[in-house]
Enzyme design. Structure first.
Site, PDB file in Angstrom:
ATOM      1  N   ASP A 197     -58.780  71.267 -25.417  1.00 18.13           N
ATOM      2  CA  ASP A 197     -57.346  70.983 -25.511  1.00 18.13           C
ATOM      3  C   ASP A 197     -57.096  69.802 -26.439  1.00 18.13           C
ATOM      4  O   ASP A 197     -57.995  68.997 -26.720  1.00 18.13           O
ATOM      5  CB  ASP A 197     -56.739  70.724 -24.135  1.00 18.13           C
ATOM      6  CG  ASP A 197     -57.356  69.502 -23.440  1.00 18.13           C
ATOM      7  OD1 ASP A 197     -58.576  69.295 -23.582  1.00 18.13           O
ATOM      8  OD2 ASP A 197     -56.617  68.762 -22.753  1.00 18.13           O
ATOM      9  N   HIS A 201     -64.007  68.834 -24.969  1.00 16.82           N
ATOM     10  CA  HIS A 201     -62.791  69.494 -24.480  1.00 16.82           C
ATOM     11  C   HIS A 201     -62.123  70.274 -25.602  1.00 16.82           C
ATOM     12  O   HIS A 201     -62.154  69.875 -26.773  1.00 16.82           O
ATOM     13  CB  HIS A 201     -61.823  68.493 -23.853  1.00 16.82           C
ATOM     14  CG  HIS A 201     -61.330  67.406 -24.765  1.00 16.82           C
ATOM     15  ND1 HIS A 201     -60.223  67.551 -25.568  1.00 16.82           N
ATOM     16  CD2 HIS A 201     -61.793  66.155 -24.987  1.00 16.82           C
ATOM     17  CE1 HIS A 201     -60.017  66.437 -26.239  1.00 16.82           C
ATOM     18  NE2 HIS A 201     -60.961  65.565 -25.917  1.00 16.82           N
ATOM     19  N   GLU A 206     -58.750  67.974 -20.685  1.00 18.92           N
ATOM     20  CA  GLU A 206     -59.154  66.574 -20.727  1.00 18.92           C
ATOM     21  C   GLU A 206     -57.998  65.665 -21.088  1.00 18.92           C
ATOM     22  O   GLU A 206     -57.942  64.510 -20.643  1.00 18.92           O
ATOM     23  CB  GLU A 206     -60.293  66.389 -21.746  1.00 18.92           C
ATOM     24  CG  GLU A 206     -60.973  65.023 -21.704  1.00 18.92           C
ATOM     25  CD  GLU A 206     -60.277  63.959 -22.545  1.00 18.92           C
ATOM     26  OE1 GLU A 206     -60.589  62.767 -22.360  1.00 18.92           O
ATOM     27  OE2 GLU A 206     -59.423  64.308 -23.383  1.00 18.92           O
TER      28      GLU A 206
END
Length: 421
Positions: free
Chosen positions: A72, A70, A136
């Site tokens: 983020d 992910h 995520e």
């Protein structure tokens, strides 16, 4: 070609804090690296700025392996950090910044591995699907959940997946223990609400929901959850007893976890269900008893124990409290023992003869939950050799998060062995 440390540093410089809509610039960076190496990326958004990149590399066999990560990260307060959390600075042999461990360092290892293979003209042993996902750190609604529902075709033929929260080293004497995750606890994030009778704060309360809710949350927080030993965790404990040369008392696992220190941290959060009150909201004026009070509870349950968990929660909350799910996810489990687990273990040992791979169950959760919905078996395997002074769990969402450059280089070599044989 950029080094794995340089890619990690570049990724950290993109502020992809979640909550927010900020993955797009990092996703475009990833897509450009892949495209420049001749790997065609698929870039799509679930909402403005919530961007995911997926690419497929053709291999010798058509049963595909998914590597997902992910883009983020959780928030970081620069005032609390030794270096700015989005500087990506390299110092003391480490790359510093939010996401260094969770999980831009792992994304960098994946990128460095496939870019290196492309530059050398190497083909993976099996089809390879790469996914760099949004969201995520929340529910995955804008990332993995969207991908498996709206872009399901991108994952055709995938049988297994690897991702974060496994494959890192824990030093014990002359050996390094590498937990490889074969499952996760399930997620039950709940909003709980107490209903009562509004009134003036100076009068005796008829039915004060703030008091009702506070008492219920105190019961939840104080509850001692019984030990529930799942087969993978039992296998982990057996392996740790062999490694340490000391028996582990199954009737005193909480005390044994404390005794074993870092090794105990591999199972202390995986032998119970758990529930922690995390948010609280009630009222609008000091002299008014409100009619409702609300809180949020982070619940986690072991594979196979959802029903027991919810029954216990309802008993603790009591009849005056209602609950609703903010997020409910099953507890996924991958096969263990399995040939694929043995393969992951073997590439670790090939790069580190002192490695002792062990099975592991994550106390939290990852995007593996979404991919389990479409039948993909997920393993936690983001290989990372750590110095003994670096606390892997302490750096997750913590200040001064950092990852050793040598550890990233080690992980890249391990992944290259896995993909090319």
């Amino acid at each position: 070609m950029k080094s794995v440390a340089e890619i990690c540093s570049d990724l950290i410089r993109f502020d992809t804090t979640n909550p927010g809509s900020r993955e797009r610039p990092a996703a475009e960076y990833v897509a450009t690296l892949l495209a420049d190496a001749g790997i065609e990326p698929e870039v799509f958004e679930s909402a403005p700025g919530r961007t995911t990149v997926v690419a497929r590399v053709e291999g010798a066999a058509k049963d595909a392996l998914l590597i997902h990560g992910h883009l983020d990260v959780v928030p970081a307060d620069p005032a609390e950090w030794r270096m700015h959390p989005f500087s990506g600075e390299i110092a003391d042999g480490c790359v510093y910044g939010r996401g260094a461990v969770d999980m831009k360092g792992s994304c960098a290892m994946t990128l460095a591995t496939v870019l290196g293979m492309a530059a050398r003209g190497e083909r993976p042993r099996r089809d390879l699907v790469l996914a760099f996902l949004a969201d995520e750190e929340a529910t995955g609604d804008y990332g993995s959940r969207y991908a498996v529902t709206e872009r399901r075709e991108l994952f055709d033929g995938v049988t297994e997946a690897i991702s974060e929260s496994g494959g890192f080293s824990v030093q014990h004497g002359d050996v390094r223990v590498y937990p490889v995750a074969v499952g996760e606890r399930g997620t039950a994030w709940m909003k709980v609400t107490a209903h009562g009778v509004a009134g003036h704060g100076s009068r005796p309360a008829i039915d004060n929901p703030v008091a009702t809710l506070a008492a219920a949350l105190a019961r939840v927080a104080a509850h001692s959850w019984p030990v529930r030993l799942t087969p993978p965790v039992a296998a982990l404990i057996e392996s740790l007893a062999e490694i340490t040369g000391s028996p582990i008392d199954l009737d005193r696992l909480d005390a044994e976890a404390a005794r074993l220190g870092a090794l105990g941290g591999l199972f202390e959060g995986q032998i119970h269900n758990s529930a922690n009150p995390t948010m609280l909201s009630a009222g609008y004026k000091v002299n008014v008893v409100p009619s409702t009070a609300e809180a949020h509870v982070d619940g986690r349950y072991l594979p196979g124990f959802q029903e027991e968990f919810l029954e216990t929660i309802d008993a603790l909350l009591g009849p005056k409290i209602t609950r609703e799910f903010v997020n409910l996810e099953d507890a996924p489990a991958a096969p263990y023992p399995s040939a694929f687990f043995d393969e992951l273990a073997s590439v670790l040992v090939a790069e580190d003869p002192s490695a002792r791979p062990v099975p592991y169950v994550m106390s939290g959760g990852t995007d593996a939950k979404s991919f389990a919905r479409i039948g993909i078996e997920g393993y936690g395997f983001a290989p990372l050799m750590l110095r003994p002074d670096l606390d892997y769990f302490g750096m997750f969402h913590g200040k001064d998060e950092r990852v050793p450059v040598e550890g990233l280089e080690f992980g890249t070599r391990v992944l290259t062995r896995l993909l090319t044989g």
